[in-house]
Design a protein around this motif. Structure first.
Motif, PDB file in Angstrom:
ATOM      1  N   UNK A 163       9.998  20.837 -65.056  1.00  0.00           N
ATOM      2  CA  UNK A 163       9.067  19.741 -64.824  1.00  0.00           C
ATOM      3  C   UNK A 163       9.758  18.378 -64.855  1.00  0.00           C
ATOM      4  N   UNK A 164      10.989  18.304 -65.404  1.00  0.00           N
ATOM      5  CA  UNK A 164      11.709  17.030 -65.373  1.00  0.00           C
ATOM      6  C   UNK A 164      11.805  16.473 -63.960  1.00  0.00           C
ATOM      7  N   UNK A 165      12.145  17.293 -62.954  1.00  0.00           N
ATOM      8  CA  UNK A 165      12.168  16.749 -61.585  1.00  0.00           C
ATOM      9  C   UNK A 165      10.800  16.238 -61.131  1.00  0.00           C
ATOM     10  N   UNK A 166       9.724  16.842 -61.610  1.00  0.00           N
ATOM     11  CA  UNK A 166       8.382  16.371 -61.245  1.00  0.00           C
ATOM     12  C   UNK A 166       8.133  14.974 -61.815  1.00  0.00           C
ATOM     13  N   UNK A 167       8.659  14.708 -63.007  1.00  0.00           N
ATOM     14  CA  UNK A 167       8.493  13.380 -63.599  1.00  0.00           C
ATOM     15  C   UNK A 167       9.322  12.366 -62.818  1.00  0.00           C
ATOM     16  N   UNK A 168      10.544  12.711 -62.496  1.00  0.00           N
ATOM     17  CA  UNK A 168      11.381  11.805 -61.700  1.00  0.00           C
ATOM     18  C   UNK A 168      10.761  11.575 -60.320  1.00  0.00           C
ATOM     19  N   UNK A 169      10.176  12.613 -59.739  1.00  0.00           N
ATOM     20  CA  UNK A 169       9.503  12.471 -58.444  1.00  0.00           C
ATOM     21  C   UNK A 169       8.288  11.553 -58.574  1.00  0.00           C
ATOM     22  N   UNK A 170       7.562  11.654 -59.694  1.00  0.00           N
ATOM     23  CA  UNK A 170       6.413  10.777 -59.930  1.00  0.00           C
ATOM     24  C   UNK A 170       6.847   9.317 -59.855  1.00  0.00           C
ATOM     25  N   UNK A 171       7.913   8.969 -60.585  1.00  0.00           N
ATOM     26  CA  UNK A 171       8.348   7.572 -60.606  1.00  0.00           C
ATOM     27  C   UNK A 171       8.996   7.148 -59.289  1.00  0.00           C
ATOM     28  N   UNK A 172       9.728   8.044 -58.640  1.00  0.00           N
ATOM     29  CA  UNK A 172      10.293   7.716 -57.330  1.00  0.00           C
ATOM     30  C   UNK A 172       9.203   7.425 -56.315  1.00  0.00           C
ATOM     31  N   UNK A 173       8.163   8.253 -56.327  1.00  0.00           N
ATOM     32  CA  UNK A 173       7.053   8.038 -55.402  1.00  0.00           C
ATOM     33  C   UNK A 173       6.236   6.809 -55.801  1.00  0.00           C
ATOM     34  N   UNK A 174       6.167   6.538 -57.103  1.00  0.00           N
ATOM     35  CA  UNK A 174       5.468   5.334 -57.559  1.00  0.00           C
ATOM     36  C   UNK A 174       6.146   4.087 -56.991  1.00  0.00           C
ATOM     37  N   UNK A 175       7.478   4.069 -57.002  1.00  0.00           N
ATOM     38  CA  UNK A 175       8.223   2.934 -56.445  1.00  0.00           C
ATOM     39  C   UNK A 175       7.890   2.772 -54.962  1.00  0.00           C
ATOM     40  N   UNK A 176       7.847   3.875 -54.228  1.00  0.00           N
ATOM     41  CA  UNK A 176       7.509   3.814 -52.802  1.00  0.00           C
ATOM     42  C   UNK A 176       6.073   3.343 -52.605  1.00  0.00           C
ATOM     43  N   UNK A 177       5.153   3.833 -53.429  1.00  0.00           N
ATOM     44  CA  UNK A 177       3.750   3.417 -53.322  1.00  0.00           C
ATOM     45  C   UNK A 177       3.606   1.932 -53.626  1.00  0.00           C
ATOM     46  N   UNK A 178       4.294   1.469 -54.663  1.00  0.00           N
ATOM     47  CA  UNK A 178       4.246   0.053 -55.021  1.00  0.00           C
ATOM     48  C   UNK A 178       4.722  -0.798 -53.846  1.00  0.00           C
ATOM     49  N   UNK A 179       5.809  -0.377 -53.216  1.00  0.00           N
ATOM     50  CA  UNK A 179       6.397  -1.145 -52.112  1.00  0.00           C
ATOM     51  C   UNK A 179       5.466  -1.255 -50.915  1.00  0.00           C
ATOM     52  N   UNK A 180       4.462  -0.386 -50.846  1.00  0.00           N
ATOM     53  CA  UNK A 180       3.480  -0.469 -49.761  1.00  0.00           C
ATOM     54  C   UNK A 180       2.463  -1.581 -50.027  1.00  0.00           C
ATOM     55  N   UNK A 181       2.371  -2.028 -51.280  1.00  0.00           N
ATOM     56  CA  UNK A 181       1.375  -3.014 -51.715  1.00  0.00           C
ATOM     57  C   UNK A 181      -0.035  -2.588 -51.312  1.00  0.00           C
ATOM     58  N   UNK A 182      -0.277  -1.285 -51.389  1.00  0.00           N
ATOM     59  CA  UNK A 182      -1.566  -0.689 -51.035  1.00  0.00           C
ATOM     60  C   UNK A 182      -2.152  -0.027 -52.286  1.00  0.00           C
ATOM     61  N   UNK A 183      -3.236  -0.596 -52.818  1.00  0.00           N
ATOM     62  CA  UNK A 183      -3.859  -0.081 -54.025  1.00  0.00           C
ATOM     63  C   UNK A 183      -4.302   1.362 -53.913  1.00  0.00           C
TER      64      UNK A 183
END
Length: 130
Positions: free
Chosen positions: A5-25
């Motif tokens: 599950x460690x990769x799932x946590x890293x994927x969560x934060x990696x995808x969070x960075x991408x989502x943030x960069x979209x500036x789309x709530x």
């Protein structure tokens, strides 16, 4: 604890960075399950039961960060504490930067994560108040 599950946590934060960069709530809200609890400084505590309310909450922050000149975010100091095999607390330090890479703001936050279908979703967050 499931080391897979460690990769799932890293994927969560990696995808969070991408989502943030979209500036789309709406895009950021996809990283969270409902109900969701956000604990901020002092008495600031909000519970969200609808996706539209959660997306609007994140959109207000994204709009504010964008108006301050923030264009992307980075996380560091990832720390993971497992709560059995289905949940974990993951803490990070966020750094929001402008186009030149200059820090606009920074803070630390912990995410209570649950796992389903190999993916992590946050059901609560706590800002670290200095």
């Amino acid at each position: 604890m499931d080391e897979e599950q460690d990769p799932a946590i890293r994927a969560f934060f990696g995808d969070f960075v991408a989502a943030f960069s979209s500036f789309d709530g709406d895009r950021v809200a996809e990283k969270f399950s409902l109900p969701y609890l956000a604990k901020g400084p002092g008495d600031a505590c909000k519970v969200f039961n609808s996706g539209s309310d959660l997306a609007a909450y994140f959109q207000s922050y994204l709009d504010d960060y964008h108006s301050q000149g923030c264009r992307e975010c980075h996380y560091s100091s990832l720390s993971i504490n497992w709560l059995g095999s289905e949940c974990a607390i993951a803490s990070v330090t966020w750094d929001l930067v402008d186009t030149a890479g200059t820090s606009v703001t920074s803070w630390s936050e912990s995410y209570m994560l649950s796992f389903g279908s190999g993916k992590a979703l946050a059901f609560a967050t706590v800002d670290h108040v200095e």
